[in-house]
Design an enzyme around this catalytic site. Structure first.
Site, PDB file in Angstrom:
ATOM      1  N   ARG A  47       7.865   1.038   1.309  1.00  0.00           N
ATOM      2  CA  ARG A  47       6.441   0.725   1.381  1.00  0.00           C
ATOM      3  C   ARG A  47       5.705   1.661   2.343  1.00  0.00           C
ATOM      4  NH1 ARG A  47       9.616  -3.450   3.349  1.00  0.00           N
ATOM      5  NH2 ARG A  47       9.255  -4.231   5.464  1.00  0.00           N
ATOM      6  N   HIS A  60       5.263  -0.310  10.563  1.00  0.00           N
ATOM      7  CA  HIS A  60       5.223  -1.707  10.105  1.00  0.00           C
ATOM      8  C   HIS A  60       4.570  -2.599  11.155  1.00  0.00           C
ATOM      9  CE1 HIS A  60       8.219  -0.597   6.969  1.00  0.00           C
ATOM     10  NE2 HIS A  60       8.508   0.335   7.846  1.00  0.00           N
ATOM     11  N   HIS A 119       1.761   0.337   6.718  1.00  0.00           N
ATOM     12  CA  HIS A 119       1.758   0.591   5.257  1.00  0.00           C
ATOM     13  C   HIS A 119       0.774  -0.360   4.574  1.00  0.00           C
ATOM     14  CE1 HIS A 119       3.812  -3.196   4.654  1.00  0.00           C
ATOM     15  NE2 HIS A 119       4.508  -2.880   5.712  1.00  0.00           N
ATOM     16  N   GLY A 120       0.388   0.025   3.372  1.00  0.00           N
ATOM     17  CA  GLY A 120      -0.492  -0.826   2.570  1.00  0.00           C
ATOM     18  C   GLY A 120       0.224  -2.090   2.122  1.00  0.00           C
ATOM     19  N   GLU A 121      -0.548  -3.018   1.580  1.00  0.00           N
ATOM     20  CA  GLU A 121       0.031  -4.288   1.105  1.00  0.00           C
ATOM     21  C   GLU A 121       1.174  -4.004   0.125  1.00  0.00           C
ATOM     22  OE1 GLU A 121      -2.419  -7.822  -0.608  1.00  0.00           O
ATOM     23  OE2 GLU A 121      -1.640  -6.628  -2.299  1.00  0.00           O
ATOM     24  N   SER A 122       2.265  -4.730   0.316  1.00  0.00           N
ATOM     25  CA  SER A 122       3.432  -4.534  -0.565  1.00  0.00           C
ATOM     26  C   SER A 122       3.761  -5.829  -1.299  1.00  0.00           C
ATOM     27  CB  SER A 122       4.634  -4.108   0.280  1.00  0.00           C
ATOM     28  OG  SER A 122       5.077  -5.205   1.066  1.00  0.00           O
ATOM     29  N   ASP A 123       4.621  -5.705  -2.292  1.00  0.00           N
ATOM     30  CA  ASP A 123       4.986  -6.884  -3.095  1.00  0.00           C
ATOM     31  C   ASP A 123       5.657  -7.951  -2.223  1.00  0.00           C
ATOM     32  OD1 ASP A 123       7.801  -5.182  -4.775  1.00  0.00           O
ATOM     33  OD2 ASP A 123       7.285  -5.433  -2.665  1.00  0.00           O
ATOM     34  N   ILE A 124       6.393  -7.523  -1.201  1.00  0.00           N
ATOM     35  CA  ILE A 124       7.043  -8.559  -0.369  1.00  0.00           C
ATOM     36  C   ILE A 124       6.036  -9.226   0.570  1.00  0.00           C
ATOM     37  CG2 ILE A 124       9.412  -7.723  -0.560  1.00  0.00           C
ATOM     38  CD1 ILE A 124       9.106  -6.557   2.255  1.00  0.00           C
ATOM     39  N   ASN A 125       4.967  -8.511   0.929  1.00  0.00           N
ATOM     40  CA  ASN A 125       3.919  -9.172   1.727  1.00  0.00           C
ATOM     41  C   ASN A 125       3.291 -10.298   0.904  1.00  0.00           C
ATOM     42  OD1 ASN A 125       2.782  -5.973   3.027  1.00  0.00           O
ATOM     43  ND2 ASN A 125       4.208  -7.389   3.963  1.00  0.00           N
TER      44      ASN A 125
END
Ligand SMILES: O=C(O)[C@H](O)COP(=O)(O)O
Length: 198
Positions: free
Chosen positions: A58, A142, A8-14
């Site tokens: 995500r 993931h 998945h693309g960059e997420s807020d938790i990353n």
């Protein structure tokens, strides 16, 4: 049968440095959406039978974006979800990083101490999913699950896959029939690989 595994693309938790196997508590950042769009645009025109996605938000958002850009339907498969993080779920990665390697995967006995899903179990559910769908498919998943699938085809164990860093929205391509890893964590797909999906 060929598979394109996409993280998945960059997420807020990353960005926040958080770990989470929860289904709904995160979303893609604006940069993450742009990462996915760049990946999807490279896949326009390839013969893809379906997109199979982890149900984690995500990943589901990523699959939805790709599906709209390449006009392919999305189905969900729990076997592609994030590794079960045990007691590390919703904690900050800095709590567990090796002091000598701050930006590395959680590794060694700590994975067991934290109650992580066993690596072999992760590999089995990923490979079972990859083998469940005929034709050429995109699988959205993931970091650890894709690293686990790659380690299976490279025939290396988890510690030996430590150096594999699956970037957001990157593509890992597998020739399922010949059990061959063709591409690992690419953000630009080379023309030779694309031709295999023509
Ligand atoms: O190692 C990490 O930071 C997380 O396991 C990454 O998980 P993700 O691929 O779902 O962001």
């Amino acid at each position: 049968m060929r598979a394109i595994l996409i993280r998945h693309g960059e997420s807020d938790i990353n960005i926040a440095g958080l770990l989470s196997h929860d289904i709904d508590n995160n979303k893609l950042t604006e940069r993450g959406i742009k990462q996915v769009e760049r990946t999807a645009e490279q896949l326009i025109g390839l013969k893809i039978d379906r997109i199979v996605s982890s149900p984690v938000k995500r990943a589901a958002q990523t699959a939805d974006i790709i599906g709209k850009i390449i006009n392919v339907n999305v189905v969900y498969d729990d076997r592609l979800k994030e590794i079960d993080l045990g007691s590390a779920n919703n904690h900050h990665v800095s709590e567990y990083r090796d002091e000598l390697y701050p930006n590395a995967h959680i590794h060694g006995d700590l994975r067991n101490d934290l109650g992580f899903e066993p690596w072999d179990h992760l590999i089995k559910r990923m490979i079972d999913s990859l083998l469940s769908y005929d034709g050429n498919n995109i699988f959205v998943s993931h970091s650890d699950p894709i690293r686990a699938a790659a380690s299976y085809y490279l025939n290396i164990d988890e510690p030996c896959s430590f150096g594999i860093d699956i970037k957001n929205a990157s593509m890992t391509v597998i020739d399922i029939d010949n059990k061959k890893l063709l591409c690992l964590g690419a953000i630009y797909l080379d023309d030779g690989i694309k031709k295999m999906f023509s």
